[in-house]
Write an enzyme that holds these catalytic residues in place. Sequence first.
Site, PDB file in Angstrom:
ATOM      1  N   ALA A  63       0.866  -1.191   0.000  1.00 17.03           N
ATOM      2  CA  ALA A  63       0.000   0.000   0.000  1.00 17.03           C
ATOM      3  C   ALA A  63       0.891   1.226   0.000  1.00 17.03           C
ATOM      4  O   ALA A  63       2.055   1.173   0.386  1.00 17.03           O
ATOM      5  CB  ALA A  63      -0.880  -0.004   1.242  1.00 17.03           C
ATOM      6  N   GLY A 107       0.606  -5.351   0.723  1.00 16.20           N
ATOM      7  CA  GLY A 107      -0.501  -5.427  -0.229  1.00 16.20           C
ATOM      8  C   GLY A 107      -0.070  -6.043  -1.546  1.00 16.20           C
ATOM      9  O   GLY A 107      -0.902  -6.589  -2.272  1.00 16.20           O
ATOM     10  N   GLU A 110      -0.474  -9.665  -0.947  1.00 21.87           N
ATOM     11  CA  GLU A 110      -1.926  -9.920  -0.860  1.00 21.87           C
ATOM     12  C   GLU A 110      -2.553  -9.899  -2.244  1.00 21.87           C
ATOM     13  O   GLU A 110      -3.422 -10.709  -2.559  1.00 21.87           O
ATOM     14  CB  GLU A 110      -2.565  -8.880   0.065  1.00 21.87           C
ATOM     15  CG  GLU A 110      -2.114  -9.052   1.509  1.00 21.87           C
ATOM     16  CD  GLU A 110      -2.579  -7.930   2.396  1.00 21.87           C
ATOM     17  OE1 GLU A 110      -2.321  -6.751   2.066  1.00 21.87           O
ATOM     18  OE2 GLU A 110      -3.211  -8.211   3.433  1.00 21.87           O
ATOM     19  N   GLU A 130       4.215  -5.643   7.273  1.00 21.61           N
ATOM     20  CA  GLU A 130       3.393  -4.609   7.911  1.00 21.61           C
ATOM     21  C   GLU A 130       3.729  -4.381   9.385  1.00 21.61           C
ATOM     22  O   GLU A 130       3.656  -3.262   9.878  1.00 21.61           O
ATOM     23  CB  GLU A 130       1.915  -4.959   7.784  1.00 21.61           C
ATOM     24  CG  GLU A 130       1.350  -4.783   6.383  1.00 21.61           C
ATOM     25  CD  GLU A 130       1.492  -6.026   5.527  1.00 21.61           C
ATOM     26  OE1 GLU A 130       2.324  -6.899   5.843  1.00 21.61           O
ATOM     27  OE2 GLU A 130       0.772  -6.116   4.512  1.00 21.61           O
TER      28      GLU A 130
HETATM   29  N1  T1G Z   1       4.559   3.465   0.038  1.00 23.14           N
HETATM   30  C1  T1G Z   1       5.005   4.701  -0.297  1.00 23.14           C
HETATM   31  N2  T1G Z   1       6.286   4.988  -0.634  1.00 23.14           N
HETATM   32  C2  T1G Z   1       7.145   3.948  -0.622  1.00 23.14           C
HETATM   33  C3  T1G Z   1       6.765   2.637  -0.274  1.00 23.14           C
HETATM   34  C4  T1G Z   1       5.398   2.420   0.064  1.00 23.14           C
HETATM   35  N3  T1G Z   1       4.937   1.216   0.359  1.00 23.14           N
HETATM   36  N4  T1G Z   1       7.866   1.850  -0.351  1.00 23.14           N
HETATM   37  C5  T1G Z   1       8.883   2.634  -0.725  1.00 23.14           C
HETATM   38  N5  T1G Z   1       8.468   3.889  -0.890  1.00 23.14           N
HETATM   39  C6  T1G Z   1       9.275   5.032  -1.328  1.00 23.14           C
HETATM   40  C7  T1G Z   1      10.357   5.372  -0.328  1.00 23.14           C
HETATM   41  O1  T1G Z   1       9.855   6.247   0.672  1.00 23.14           O
HETATM   42  C8  T1G Z   1      11.390   6.035  -1.213  1.00 23.14           C
HETATM   43  O2  T1G Z   1      10.904   7.355  -1.491  1.00 23.14           O
HETATM   44  C9  T1G Z   1      11.272   5.256  -2.529  1.00 23.14           C
HETATM   45  O3  T1G Z   1       9.981   4.644  -2.509  1.00 23.14           O
HETATM   46  C10 T1G Z   1      12.333   4.181  -2.648  1.00 23.14           C
HETATM   47  O4  T1G Z   1      12.236   3.385  -1.457  1.00 23.14           O
HETATM   48  C11 T1G Z   1      -2.396  -3.213   2.193  1.00 23.14           C
HETATM   49  C12 T1G Z   1      -1.502  -2.019   4.519  1.00 23.14           C
HETATM   50  C13 T1G Z   1      10.202  -1.769  -1.279  1.00 23.14           C
HETATM   51  C14 T1G Z   1      12.116  -2.861  -0.085  1.00 23.14           C
HETATM   52  O5  T1G Z   1       6.263  -2.026   4.106  1.00 23.14           O
HETATM   53  O6  T1G Z   1      10.493  -1.891   2.337  1.00 23.14           O
HETATM   54  O7  T1G Z   1       0.856  -2.924   2.161  1.00 23.14           O
HETATM   55  O8  T1G Z   1      12.854   8.607  -0.476  1.00 23.14           O
HETATM   56  O9  T1G Z   1      14.556   3.915  -0.684  1.00 23.14           O
HETATM   57  O10 T1G Z   1      15.884   0.562  -0.728  1.00 23.14           O
HETATM   58  O11 T1G Z   1      -2.224  -4.870   3.872  1.00 23.14           O
HETATM   59  O12 T1G Z   1      11.023   0.666   0.061  1.00 23.14           O
HETATM   60  O13 T1G Z   1      12.760   8.161  -2.950  1.00 23.14           O
HETATM   61  O14 T1G Z   1      11.135   9.778  -1.911  1.00 23.14           O
HETATM   62  O15 T1G Z   1      13.201   2.093   0.437  1.00 23.14           O
HETATM   63  O16 T1G Z   1      15.002  -0.173  -3.031  1.00 23.14           O
HETATM   64  C15 T1G Z   1       3.811  -2.734   3.126  1.00 23.14           C
HETATM   65  C16 T1G Z   1       8.011  -0.643   2.334  1.00 23.14           C
HETATM   66  C17 T1G Z   1       3.051  -1.459   3.199  1.00 23.14           C
HETATM   67  C18 T1G Z   1       7.341  -1.977   2.009  1.00 23.14           C
HETATM   68  C19 T1G Z   1      12.484  -0.928  -1.616  1.00 23.14           C
HETATM   69  N6  T1G Z   1       5.016  -2.560   2.331  1.00 23.14           N
HETATM   70  N7  T1G Z   1       9.086  -0.366   1.413  1.00 23.14           N
HETATM   71  O17 T1G Z   1      13.667  -0.546  -0.946  1.00 23.14           O
HETATM   72  O18 T1G Z   1      14.039   1.773  -1.920  1.00 23.14           O
HETATM   73  S1  T1G Z   1       1.602  -1.642   4.199  1.00 23.14           S
HETATM   74  C20 T1G Z   1       6.162  -2.181   2.915  1.00 23.14           C
HETATM   75  C21 T1G Z   1      10.277  -1.017   1.533  1.00 23.14           C
HETATM   76  C22 T1G Z   1       0.583  -2.619   3.290  1.00 23.14           C
HETATM   77  C23 T1G Z   1      -1.447  -3.996   3.079  1.00 23.14           C
HETATM   78  C24 T1G Z   1      -0.643  -3.110   3.984  1.00 23.14           C
HETATM   79  C25 T1G Z   1      11.352  -0.587   0.573  1.00 23.14           C
HETATM   80  C26 T1G Z   1      11.519  -1.562  -0.605  1.00 23.14           C
HETATM   81  P1  T1G Z   1      11.989   8.552  -1.721  1.00 23.14           P
HETATM   82  P2  T1G Z   1      13.582   2.809  -0.798  1.00 23.14           P
HETATM   83  P3  T1G Z   1      14.759   0.376  -1.671  1.00 23.14           P
END
Ligand code: T1G
Length: 708
Positions: A63, A107, A110, A130
């Site tokens: 998400a 997500g 999912e 999450e």
């Molecule tokens: N949402 C918004 N922005 C995100 C994002 C996300 N999920 N993931 C990364 N970014 C942005 C980050 O802030 C950065 O922005 C850029 O992308 C590059 O990220 C529905 C509710 C995927 C392993 O927890 O673990 O799904 O600084 O520097 O090192 O049930 O990003 O460039 O402006 O980290 O290559 C669950 C979170 C969400 C994954 C990539 N998903 N992201 O790592 O790049 S909750 C997560 C990460 C959810 C569901 C629930 C990592 C990455 P900027 P980065 P990276």
Amino acid sequence: MGDLVQLTKTDGIAVMTIDNPPVNALSPGVPEGIAEAIDQINADAAVLAAVLIGAGRTFVSGADIKEFAKLRSGGARGTMDFPSVLGRIENCRKPVVMAIHGNALGGGLELAMAGHYRVAVASAQVGQPEVKLGIIPGAHGTQRLPRLAGVAKAVAMCAEGNLIPAAEALKFNIIDRIIEGDLLAGAVAFARAIAGKPAPKTSERNEKLGTAEENAPILAAARDAARKKQRGMMAPLAAIEAVEAATKLPFEEGCRLERKLFMECLASDQSKALIHVFFAEREAAKIPDVPRETPAIPVARAAVVGAGTMGGGIAMVFANAGIPVLLKEADQAALDRGLENIRKNYAGSVARGRFTQQFVDERLSMIRPTLGYEGFAQADIIVEAVFEGMELKKQVFAELDRAAKPGAILASNTSTLNIDEIASATSRPEFVLGTHFFSPANVTRLLEIVRGRATTKSVIATAMQLSKKLGKVGVLVGNCRGFVGNRMFHHYVRESVFVVEEGASVEAVDKALYDFGMAMGPLAVGDLAGLDVGWRIRKEYRHLEKPGVRHPIAGDRLCEMGRFGQKTGAGWYKYDEKRQATPDPEVAVLVRKWAAEAHIRQRAIGAEEIVERCVYALVNEGARVLEEGYALRAGDIDVIYLNGYGFPAYRGGPMWYADTVGLKKVYDRVRAFEAELGEIWTPAPLLKHLAETGGTFSEYTPGRNAIA
Ligand code: T1G
């Protein structure tokens, strides 16, 4: 479908491509685009099967975390209800094959599990991370994952939040096939092969849900592990409850319970704090006057001077990142000791299964011991890690200035000394900065990058990029005494000793901070690091101490007795041969005696005040660091404390925590301590200003910035 989701059709196979850089997050418009594509696939008789794939470097990374604030306030109505889209995928009349590369997280996984099949390239990873954001999967992940992978795997993945590689996902039936070569071509071929056949719906696959008798021990063990490894956190336990529901309730009811638990977690202070941490760690890499495109110096070879605890650990950090590194000592015996420590560290990692022997052998071969400066002329960066004395450091930097090639970066691992003075010993101050690693350097993620007055933007950019390559969280800090982390920690430790001198027991102080969430109590930390470290620094700066201002005495007295902590078998606690601590009645008697000699009033001090005295001391000094411009933003201070000092991430860091408490309340308590304890508790002007204007640290941006 707009431009976030494209739909193409070729020979009866439809391909949905999600294109929402940089990580294909499920931002508004993406769920809608998927739903619209599914409708078109259903309506088109020529389409026999469908593939869903991510454009760019990854599948769907979850998400859009930036949308959570809206979701929390119920304001996300503008976006399609993502869980309902999953139902439409699963009920699509044509089988849908999910094609995964990069990450399928949260997500994203999912979404993949709502498909009928999942294929992936070998380098792909999947996970439900999450809980690291203080929430749980909110789109049926806790209900579908156990139906594919079984209860034990699903509980572990949802409660711990770790990513697993494609091979493991295949083993646990989370994916159906690993595709060699081109993913899209492989997925289309897979889709063609299953077209026209009955497609399995994950929500209807109950054969892996086990029985109550089988699941009870699994769930109990998971709860025990969560209470130990994720102490104080609510989301892991909620995730386990949601997965347990999958084993007991029909799918729709399980989804309703999951949603309830998800919204409760999303509303929690813990989730707000952890989402702050997620973005703060990424923000810390952004330096206002050093744009992302600033040219960095390539770092292919490194060198370290000093093979002590820190120097040896730093050499391991470079070797672990695949960077060959010279390790220099003054004499063979010291060099041998340093190498022996490195070998022991690696052996421990092999014993714990963290590294394979082959990995260790390869890394050891990258560390080249030396007694001279031969080879230093090839190094792109040289890190000095010798004894913490200014004269010695300046001597070493003068030697390095001669031995290093033009353009090589000269970095000091000093934890408190003035980087500008060290740089003055060289002809290249623009290539000098601090790289303050935290012990053990090969484990602790924090790296303070200390900017000198002359340090160029290219050198700063290089150090920040190198931090990430080394697996560190790099934070740029200014060149004040103790930089940021240790400068603040001095006040935290001072208050912990003060409350002991005023009547609290050693173990009560440590318990109060441990229960607050710190990895260890402050006094136990002192015994671990060595009480003599702080004692030496206090002696060096004794001449700066203001007369008439109270200073801690008990720590110095213990050092005068030779009680340095674990390394001498006794400090605040006494230690057995396995370094197990027990409270020392002798220390309790001695502290009372020292306090009486210093006429320190004795009283009972409860855990709440102990925590306030120690944590607000951090906050007050952090406010000074911010207003003086030695940290770029409050979030950087939080990142330092989470990654270098064991501050609980679910409280966001000291500055975020103060915002959560409310700065007016913090300020009032600081003033109360000032009335009681004098000028060491004078409120920082910034804290006073924000408290009086209803501001927060997280919204504060320093105007003048000493490290800009
Ligand atoms: N949402 C918004 N922005 C995100 C994002 C996300 N999920 N993931 C990364 N970014 C942005 C980050 O802030 C950065 O922005 C850029 O992308 C590059 O990220 C529905 C509710 C995927 C392993 O927890 O673990 O799904 O600084 O520097 O090192 O049930 O990003 O460039 O402006 O980290 O290559 C669950 C979170 C969400 C994954 C990539 N998903 N992201 O790592 O790049 S909750 C997560 C990460 C959810 C569901 C629930 C990592 C990455 P900027 P980065 P990276």
